[in-house]
Design an enzyme around this catalytic site. Structure first.
Site, PDB file in Angstrom:
ATOM      1  N   ILE A 172       0.575  -0.957  -0.043  1.00 54.32           N
ATOM      2  CA  ILE A 172       0.060  -0.190  -0.512  1.00 54.32           C
ATOM      3  C   ILE A 172       1.014   1.544   0.051  1.00 54.32           C
ATOM      4  O   ILE A 172       1.804   1.154   1.006  1.00 54.32           O
ATOM      5  CB  ILE A 172      -0.888   0.090   1.528  1.00 54.32           C
ATOM      6  CG1 ILE A 172      -2.013   0.962   1.781  1.00 54.32           C
ATOM      7  CG2 ILE A 172       0.096  -0.332   2.474  1.00 54.32           C
ATOM      8  CD1 ILE A 172      -2.258   1.526   2.730  1.00 54.32           C
ATOM      9  N   SER A 173       0.592   2.308  -0.728  1.00 52.65           N
ATOM     10  CA  SER A 173       1.446   3.574  -1.121  1.00 52.65           C
ATOM     11  C   SER A 173       1.843   4.349  -0.019  1.00 52.65           C
ATOM     12  O   SER A 173       0.626   4.207   0.777  1.00 52.65           O
ATOM     13  CB  SER A 173       1.174   4.091  -2.329  1.00 52.65           C
ATOM     14  OG  SER A 173       0.827   3.340  -3.049  1.00 52.65           O
TER      15      SER A 173
END
Length: 659
Positions: free
Chosen positions: A57-58
């Site tokens: 997840i960025s």
């Protein structure tokens, strides 16, 4: 961070995100719902987090930067490439009319779709497919966000961008780092591009991105690499029979080295274990090496040490090598070497001259505590009572020491650092009294106390970033190695079995860029040319590994090596197995040709072939990393121990592996 608003103010607004609509969108989406449950406490840290499938997840700031650059006003149609957990799509849905998001991994797409529906994000539509081709049925799009780095913006995405639309994507010629670019299509169709700064994303895989590395088709070699395999072939020493190859030339190259570091490119390859065992036998028999130290926990390896040196067995009952991954040391290849070492040692009447077997790692916090307490119960009952009180602070975390570090990090539990450090200090202050009673028993207890001290630090450091925990672990292993050399005397010589990533000089790899050091670098700094480091590599075959941490062992197929890698050069030499001297090669130009950094593969106990480039390759300079390289073109998985064996009638059936 204590609240969602606090981290948004600090990490987003505090770093230059000024669009109030973007900030409000972040406040309305609970990031903790989009990360694995065990990482929920870290959801508000400004860092990428693993979500499975080799993906992440960025980082929140990058998501915010992307959305701000898209300048959404509320009614746009948005395409996202790379759904991941669905978090960025959820935030975008608060800023736009509809969001269409494409994810290439079916498991992630399904999970994201269910999660978004459960949380009420009804204007987000998820599809599993090749994101580089976009989602043509719903084009054109007012905004396109790409959450993976590609060599160029796919033409299919540009074709689906509406007039006046904006596209933001990481672009770079390499799959390691990119520049975040924004492309705007003017009303007349003209494309304008501007840069938003350097970033690092997972690779954009697809028809118009990077090739799918799960495929087995080999790409052609680079033009400037075509001559190098022939040079490797000329300079390599063919290894025609692993079990019978004469090692005289290699032993001569090792010379008077005090430390011989024997690596491995995976933690589950039979040929690597077998050759390390063969070379270790020769070094012990012919050169008088004093010990083998391995990437295993101290008390577990001490069980083997006591067995091979015929020392009294510890009265602490525990199952050694039961921590994941059990196959790493509890396998037929290691058992064979252990039985040889015991037979060799029993032929030496003086126990002090018997070669030892030790562990360098620090994961055994509670087993080490049990050994310290057992020792103090015997030699100093008063000190044992103090130790029980000090170590007792850690008792609630006995089943999951990693949870201790997390609890301290988020303020739910007080650190036990002072207590464990005080315990170690007290033991060292009394070393003369204790060691006088039984030097080996005190050395064992003191090392276990060191393990407790550094393990407590490690389980806290692992939540502050990979470099901090990696450096603490490798520094601990190096200090343990120093202690072993000191214990065995001024002329002691040792052999180390660990992964290439621990034993090859980190300064010659991209690890140093990340601020990481390793055992090989520390050894080189301390002992110089008195260290001889041997790396191992393979092209294809099978390996014992798991798909995820804690998962069952599988015999997995190793993919053929990538173009541009050292492994590909060795494969193209077309020699099934060889030894390749790098410190002083047969032809000096070999060292010059290999000096240029190239890709190198590292498979640990986890193997994820579907994301092999990102998960298992890094850049390195092989001649600066190792003094010698051992190559097996095709390799096979280690054989886990399947049944108890009774090597000696007076020993319990499960000794020393605790099967």
């Amino acid at each position: 961070m204590d609240t969602r608003d606090e981290w948004i103010d600090l990490q987003l607004a505090g770093r230059g995100i000024t669009d109030e609509r973007v900030l409000e969108a972040f406040r309305s989406v609970p990031r903790a719902e989009f990360v694995p449950e065990e990482l929920a406490d870290l959801a508000h840290e400004d860092a990428p987090l693993p979500i499975g499938g080799g993906q992440t997840i960025s980082q929140p700031f990058i998501v915010a930067l992307t959305l701000e650059a898209l300048a959404l006003r509320g009614d746009e149609r948005v395409l996202e490439v790379g759904t991941g957990s669905g978090y960025a799509a959820a935030v975008a849905s608060r800023l736009a009319g509809e969001v269409f998001t494409v994810e290439r991994l079916e498991t992630l797409a399904d999970d994201a779709s269910k999660r978004l529906a459960r949380l009420g994000f009804t204007n987000v539509h998820v599809r599993c497919g090749d994101g580089t081709l976009g989602w043509r049925e719903h084009a054109p799009y007012d905004a396109i966000a790409v959450a993976a780095g590609g060599p160029a913006v796919p033409q299919a995405l540009l074709d689906q961008l509406a007039p006046g639309g904006r596209l933001v994507m990481p672009v770079g010629a390499g799959a390691d780092s990119q520049t975040l670019v924004r492309i705007t299509r003017d009303a007349d169709g003209h494309l304008r591009e501007d840069s938003l700064g350097p970033v690092r994303f997972v690779p954009l895989i697809g028809e118009q991105g990077w090739p799918d590395e799960s495929g087995l088709v080999r790409a052609p070699a680079r033009e400037d690499d075509r001559a190098v395999p022939m040079l490797i072939r000329e300079c390599g020493e063919p290894l025609r029979d692993l079990d019978d190859h004469a090692l005289d030339a290699l032993i001569e190259r090792i010379g008077d080295a005090r430390l011989v570091l024997l690596g491995e490119a995976t933690h589950g390859t039979s040929e690597f274990y077998r050759l390390r065992a063969r070379l270790s036998r020769a070094l012990i028999e012919r050169c008088g090496f004093d010990f083998v130290a391995v990437e295993a926990d101290w008390p577990d390896a001490m069980r083997i040490h006591r067995y091979v040196t015929d020392a009294p067995r510890s009265r602490v009952e525990f199952a050694p090598f039961s921590r994941f991954p059990t196959w790493m040391w509890r396998n037929e290849e290691v058992s064979e070497f252990v039985e040889w070492l015991r037979a060799h040692n029993l032929g030496r009447p003086e126990r002090a001259r018997r070669a030892g077997f030790y562990g360098l790692d620090l994961y055994s916090m509670f087993t080490s505590i049990a050994h310290v307490l057992a020792y103090l119960d015997d030699v100093d009952p008063d000190a044992a009572r103090v130790a029980r009180a000090r170590y007792g602070m850690l008792t609630p975390w006995q089943q999951d020491p990693a949870a201790y570090g997390q609890a301290v990090l988020v303020g739910r539990y007080a650190s036990s650092e002072a207590a464990v450090v005080a315990m170690l200090r007290d033991m060292l202050e009394r070393r003369l009294d204790y060691a006088g009673q039984d030097g080996e028993a005190f050395f064992d207890a003191a090392q276990n106390a060191h393990v407790v001290t550094n393990a407590e630090r490690y389980y806290r450091a692992m939540y502050y970033g990979s470099a901090a925990s990696w450096n603490l672990r490798d520094t601990h292993m190096f200090h343990t190695l120093q202690a072993l050399l000191g214990y065995h005397g001024p002329d002691a010589r040792g052999i180390v079995w660990e992964h290439n990533s621990h034993l090859g000089n980190a300064e010659a790899t991209e690890m140093s860029v990340r601020g990481e050091l390793n055992v090989g670098q520390l050894c080189r700094e301390q002992f110089g040319d008195a260290v001889y480091a041997v790396g191992f590599g393979t092209d294809h075959g099978t390996v014992a590994a798991a798909s995820d941490w804690g998962g069952p062992m599988q015999r997995m197929r190793v993919r053929p090596s990538l173009p541009g890698s050292y492994e590909r050069l060795c494969h193209d030499a077309r020699v099934p197995a060889f030894l390749l001297p790098l410190r002083a090669p047969r032809r000096p130009e070999l060292r010059d040709e290999l000096m240029q950094p190239r890709l190198e593969r590292a498979i640990g106990v986890i193997y994820r072939p579907d994301s092999e480039r990102m998960s298992h390759y890094f850049h390195a300079s092989l001649p600066l990393q190792f003094d010698e390289y051992v190559w097996f073109d095709e390799t096979h998985a280690v054989e886990p121990l399947q049944a108890p064996r009774r090597p000696s009638p007076e020993l319990p059936e499960t000794y020393p592996f605790g099967l």
